[in-house]
Scaffold this motif. Sequence first.
Motif, PDB file in Angstrom:
ATOM      1  N   LEU A 172       0.810  -1.206   0.000  1.00 16.42           N
ATOM      2  CA  LEU A 172       0.000   0.000   0.000  1.00 16.42           C
ATOM      3  C   LEU A 172       0.849   1.263   0.000  1.00 16.42           C
ATOM      4  CD1 LEU A 172      -2.738  -1.120   2.521  1.00 16.42           C
ATOM      5  CD2 LEU A 172      -2.963  -0.903   0.051  1.00 16.42           C
ATOM      6  N   GLU A 173       2.145   1.103  -0.056  1.00 17.38           N
ATOM      7  CA  GLU A 173       3.026   2.251  -0.139  1.00 17.38           C
ATOM      8  C   GLU A 173       3.122   2.711  -1.587  1.00 17.38           C
ATOM      9  OE1 GLU A 173       6.632   0.805   1.499  1.00 17.38           O
ATOM     10  OE2 GLU A 173       5.948   0.968   3.580  1.00 17.38           O
ATOM     11  N   PRO A 174       3.141   4.008  -1.835  1.00 17.50           N
ATOM     12  CA  PRO A 174       3.228   4.516  -3.210  1.00 17.50           C
ATOM     13  C   PRO A 174       4.470   4.015  -3.932  1.00 17.50           C
ATOM     14  CG  PRO A 174       2.580   6.259  -1.694  1.00 17.50           C
ATOM     15  CD  PRO A 174       2.977   5.090  -0.846  1.00 17.50           C
ATOM     16  N   VAL A 175       4.308   3.676  -5.219  1.00 21.76           N
ATOM     17  CA  VAL A 175       5.436   3.238  -6.041  1.00 21.76           C
ATOM     18  C   VAL A 175       5.717   4.237  -7.163  1.00 21.76           C
ATOM     19  CG1 VAL A 175       5.163   0.788  -5.556  1.00 21.76           C
ATOM     20  CG2 VAL A 175       3.878   1.815  -7.432  1.00 21.76           C
TER      21      VAL A 175
ATOM     22  N   LEU B 258      -0.085   2.731  -6.308  1.00 24.07           N
ATOM     23  CA  LEU B 258       0.346   1.707  -5.354  1.00 24.07           C
ATOM     24  C   LEU B 258       0.893   0.497  -6.086  1.00 24.07           C
ATOM     25  CD1 LEU B 258      -2.770   1.880  -2.996  1.00 24.07           C
ATOM     26  CD2 LEU B 258      -0.611   3.129  -2.771  1.00 24.07           C
ATOM     27  N   SER B 259       1.595  -0.367  -5.375  1.00 24.32           N
ATOM     28  CA  SER B 259       2.153  -1.568  -5.982  1.00 24.32           C
ATOM     29  C   SER B 259       1.042  -2.447  -6.544  1.00 24.32           C
ATOM     30  CB  SER B 259       2.961  -2.361  -4.952  1.00 24.32           C
ATOM     31  OG  SER B 259       3.309  -3.629  -5.475  1.00 24.32           O
ATOM     32  N   ARG B 260       1.261  -2.964  -7.737  1.00 25.63           N
ATOM     33  CA  ARG B 260       0.268  -3.865  -8.335  1.00 25.63           C
ATOM     34  C   ARG B 260       0.082  -5.118  -7.493  1.00 25.63           C
ATOM     35  NH1 ARG B 260       3.675  -6.197 -13.579  1.00 25.63           N
ATOM     36  NH2 ARG B 260       5.521  -6.851 -12.423  1.00 25.63           N
ATOM     37  N   ARG B 261       1.066  -5.444  -6.618  1.00 22.38           N
ATOM     38  CA  ARG B 261       0.945  -6.612  -5.754  1.00 22.38           C
ATOM     39  C   ARG B 261      -0.205  -6.448  -4.757  1.00 22.38           C
ATOM     40  NH1 ARG B 261       6.420  -5.771  -5.786  1.00 22.38           N
ATOM     41  NH2 ARG B 261       6.399  -4.965  -3.640  1.00 22.38           N
TER      42      ARG B 261
ATOM     43  N   ALA C 225       1.573  -1.813 -14.145  1.00 19.52           N
ATOM     44  CA  ALA C 225       0.209  -2.248 -13.859  1.00 19.52           C
ATOM     45  C   ALA C 225       0.151  -3.771 -13.873  1.00 19.52           C
ATOM     46  CB  ALA C 225      -0.761  -1.680 -14.892  1.00 19.52           C
ATOM     47  N   ALA C 226      -0.859  -4.331 -13.215  1.00 21.71           N
ATOM     48  CA  ALA C 226      -1.099  -5.774 -13.265  1.00 21.71           C
ATOM     49  C   ALA C 226      -1.845  -6.109 -14.548  1.00 21.71           C
ATOM     50  CB  ALA C 226      -1.903  -6.207 -12.044  1.00 21.71           C
ATOM     51  N   LEU C 227      -1.427  -7.169 -15.230  1.00 19.91           N
ATOM     52  CA  LEU C 227      -2.094  -7.634 -16.445  1.00 19.91           C
ATOM     53  C   LEU C 227      -3.027  -8.781 -16.092  1.00 19.91           C
ATOM     54  CD1 LEU C 227       0.847  -7.636 -19.026  1.00 19.91           C
ATOM     55  CD2 LEU C 227      -0.665  -5.755 -18.355  1.00 19.91           C
ATOM     56  N   GLN C 228      -4.260  -8.672 -16.515  1.00 21.59           N
ATOM     57  CA  GLN C 228      -5.241  -9.722 -16.248  1.00 21.59           C
ATOM     58  C   GLN C 228      -5.083 -10.825 -17.288  1.00 21.59           C
ATOM     59  OE1 GLN C 228      -9.417  -8.516 -15.507  1.00 21.59           O
ATOM     60  NE2 GLN C 228      -9.970  -9.940 -17.139  1.00 21.59           N
ATOM     61  N   GLY C 229      -4.855 -12.029 -16.829  1.00 16.44           N
ATOM     62  CA  GLY C 229      -4.660 -13.150 -17.753  1.00 16.44           C
ATOM     63  C   GLY C 229      -5.968 -13.815 -18.121  1.00 16.44           C
ATOM     64  N   PRO C 230      -5.949 -14.703 -19.151  1.00 20.54           N
ATOM     65  CA  PRO C 230      -4.780 -14.990 -19.987  1.00 20.54           C
ATOM     66  C   PRO C 230      -4.510 -13.863 -20.974  1.00 20.54           C
ATOM     67  CG  PRO C 230      -6.682 -16.185 -20.811  1.00 20.54           C
ATOM     68  CD  PRO C 230      -7.132 -15.516 -19.537  1.00 20.54           C
ATOM     69  N   VAL C 231      -3.229 -13.659 -21.276  1.00 22.59           N
ATOM     70  CA  VAL C 231      -2.835 -12.628 -22.231  1.00 22.59           C
ATOM     71  C   VAL C 231      -2.745 -13.272 -23.614  1.00 22.59           C
ATOM     72  CG1 VAL C 231      -1.050 -10.979 -22.876  1.00 22.59           C
ATOM     73  CG2 VAL C 231      -1.600 -11.336 -20.463  1.00 22.59           C
ATOM     74  N   HIS C 232      -3.675 -12.921 -24.489  1.00 30.79           N
ATOM     75  CA  HIS C 232      -3.722 -13.485 -25.836  1.00 30.79           C
ATOM     76  C   HIS C 232      -2.958 -12.594 -26.812  1.00 30.79           C
ATOM     77  CE1 HIS C 232      -6.754 -16.546 -24.888  1.00 30.79           C
ATOM     78  NE2 HIS C 232      -7.394 -15.618 -24.199  1.00 30.79           N
ATOM     79  N   SER C 233      -2.470 -13.211 -27.875  1.00 35.63           N
ATOM     80  CA  SER C 233      -1.816 -12.460 -28.940  1.00 35.63           C
ATOM     81  C   SER C 233      -2.870 -11.721 -29.757  1.00 35.63           C
ATOM     82  CB  SER C 233      -1.028 -13.412 -29.839  1.00 35.63           C
ATOM     83  OG  SER C 233      -0.403 -12.709 -30.894  1.00 35.63           O
ATOM     84  N   GLN C 234      -2.583 -10.484 -30.131  1.00 41.82           N
ATOM     85  CA  GLN C 234      -3.445  -9.667 -30.993  1.00 41.82           C
ATOM     86  C   GLN C 234      -4.866  -9.573 -30.430  1.00 41.82           C
ATOM     87  OE1 GLN C 234      -2.497 -12.277 -34.255  1.00 41.82           O
ATOM     88  NE2 GLN C 234      -1.407 -10.652 -35.337  1.00 41.82           N
ATOM     89  N   ALA C 235      -4.936  -9.359 -29.109  1.00 43.33           N
ATOM     90  CA  ALA C 235      -6.231  -9.279 -28.435  1.00 43.33           C
ATOM     91  C   ALA C 235      -6.128  -8.306 -27.271  1.00 43.33           C
ATOM     92  CB  ALA C 235      -6.669 -10.659 -27.943  1.00 43.33           C
TER      93      ALA C 235
ATOM     94  N   PRO D 264      -3.748  -0.267  -8.710  1.00 41.62           N
ATOM     95  CA  PRO D 264      -4.327   0.289  -7.479  1.00 41.62           C
ATOM     96  C   PRO D 264      -3.837   1.712  -7.259  1.00 41.62           C
ATOM     97  CG  PRO D 264      -2.580  -1.269  -6.954  1.00 41.62           C
ATOM     98  CD  PRO D 264      -2.763  -1.327  -8.439  1.00 41.62           C
ATOM     99  N   TRP D 265      -4.748   2.551  -6.766  1.00 38.24           N
ATOM    100  CA  TRP D 265      -4.441   3.985  -6.677  1.00 38.24           C
ATOM    101  C   TRP D 265      -5.133   4.600  -5.472  1.00 38.24           C
ATOM    102  CZ3 TRP D 265      -7.595   8.111  -9.554  1.00 38.24           C
ATOM    103  CH2 TRP D 265      -7.003   9.379  -9.426  1.00 38.24           C
ATOM    104  N   ARG D 266      -4.404   5.406  -4.756  1.00 36.95           N
ATOM    105  CA  ARG D 266      -4.970   6.160  -3.643  1.00 36.95           C
ATOM    106  C   ARG D 266      -4.926   7.643  -4.012  1.00 36.95           C
ATOM    107  NH1 ARG D 266      -1.692   5.077   1.437  1.00 36.95           N
ATOM    108  NH2 ARG D 266      -0.198   6.350   0.285  1.00 36.95           N
ATOM    109  N   TRP D 267      -6.101   8.195  -4.298  1.00 31.28           N
ATOM    110  CA  TRP D 267      -6.187   9.602  -4.697  1.00 31.28           C
ATOM    111  C   TRP D 267      -6.328  10.486  -3.467  1.00 31.28           C
ATOM    112  CZ3 TRP D 267     -10.974  12.721  -6.120  1.00 31.28           C
ATOM    113  CH2 TRP D 267     -10.610  13.964  -6.673  1.00 31.28           C
ATOM    114  N   ASP D 268      -5.503  11.532  -3.398  1.00 27.06           N
ATOM    115  CA  ASP D 268      -5.543  12.430  -2.241  1.00 27.06           C
ATOM    116  C   ASP D 268      -6.408  13.664  -2.474  1.00 27.06           C
ATOM    117  OD1 ASP D 268      -4.031  13.960  -3.945  1.00 27.06           O
ATOM    118  OD2 ASP D 268      -2.209  13.945  -2.726  1.00 27.06           O
ATOM    119  N   GLY D 269      -7.102  13.707  -3.606  1.00 22.85           N
ATOM    120  CA  GLY D 269      -7.993  14.822  -3.891  1.00 22.85           C
ATOM    121  C   GLY D 269      -7.341  15.969  -4.636  1.00 22.85           C
ATOM    122  N   GLN D 270      -6.050  15.849  -4.955  1.00 22.93           N
ATOM    123  CA  GLN D 270      -5.345  16.886  -5.687  1.00 22.93           C
ATOM    124  C   GLN D 270      -5.421  16.627  -7.200  1.00 22.93           C
ATOM    125  OE1 GLN D 270      -4.003  19.636  -4.066  1.00 22.93           O
ATOM    126  NE2 GLN D 270      -5.141  18.665  -2.383  1.00 22.93           N
TER     127      GLN D 270
END
Length: 443
Positions: A15-18, A24-27, A357-367, A374-380
Amino acid sequence: MRTFKSRNSDHISNLEPVAGNGLLSRRALLGRGIVVAGAMSTGAGTSLTSAAAEPLKDDPWSLENGANTPPLQTPSRFEKHVVRILSNPNNEMRTSHGRTPHQHLNGTVTPNSLHFSINHSGLPDIDPNQHKLVIHGMVKQPLVFTLEMLSRYPLVTRMAFLECSGNSATMFSNEPVQASAQALHGLVSNAEWTGVPLSILLDEAGIDPAAKWLIAEGADSLALHRSVPVKKALDDALVAIYQNGERLMPGNGYPMRLLLPGYQGNMNVKFLRRIKVVDQPAMGFYEARTYSQILPDGKAYRFHFLQEIKSFITHPSFGHSMKGPGYYEISGVAYSGTGRIAKVMVSADGGRSWADAALQGPVHSQAFTRFRMPWRWDGQPVVLQSRAWDEAGNVQPLRAEFVAVRGQTKRPVASPFAFTNQHYNSLTSWGIDGNGSIKHVYA
């Protein structure tokens, strides 16, 4: 900057900014439930309410029988806003466009009813029992196929995006047009296609080794036709007869169409009725003029078939509104005509810093590949961007790089449908102000 407290200390570091402005970390997505609960319990975003706070009530729809199941299912009445934008809602006799509402969708598969569609002379009402596909020209044996005959072949299925080469043409404007992801990027969609490999049909016809091109023609009133390299036809081309498990929609080529994975949409000829094997391109209207972009040096970008690597953020984007500071997920799609997506990076500070960013699998060719951040917005105020890389090492160009090569236009920008430039694949930037309003910006 403080981190959110979680009941599981293993996730605190995630949850620490990267990168700048709260990425935030994609993990963190691996422990999504803990992350969201931890974020919201500290007052970030909408707070969670204890189940014991109030008794569960019976809403009106829980107190009576519902409607009967229809033979053809349609979306809930509460989803009536999720529709395609039409370029000619009054049905004038001209080219018509139906644009996919990316800002309302998720995942990677575009529903058939929302798949983008372009038709240059309306939708022909084709009787599938009368329709035929002819293969002739430089072949040993001309052949004729009906839909029933094609259905007997061993069918193959592949995931593939289709994109009009004029998609995102509005972004050639020297000023950002204020429009949604649908208006800017709605001429691309992704589906599961099922059909017969064109190579099998050409092999049966006995293609002449001297042949270099095919002329594919549709059964619409314009007999729209495009020249296709034989090399592509023998590689991964498909005569598609199903889309996402059902027969093709009329606006997507019923009863059969050509599918050329990674190639510009207009070449994927719909209502396919003829393939002529030849030794040179036809130089027809749609390849000699309409889809040959004029470059800044005055030369035409002719036979530029490939749809190059691209990505854009769909959530949050123009038309959405932020509900105050807190935890959010940035999400979008990436795709490349040359293969699989290898990496997508996201920036929340206009490109000064980036995070994977995290990639949602399965990752297809030409698709489509769905990416999530993940993101924590501070309102700025922030500027969100995405940038993609594919397995061949191709990278989405920055806007300055792209404009230097492909140019831009100073044409009036009253309509997001008014541009004819081709093959835009640079970055999309969404600017969010302190009130949560989102605009299309250049960064």
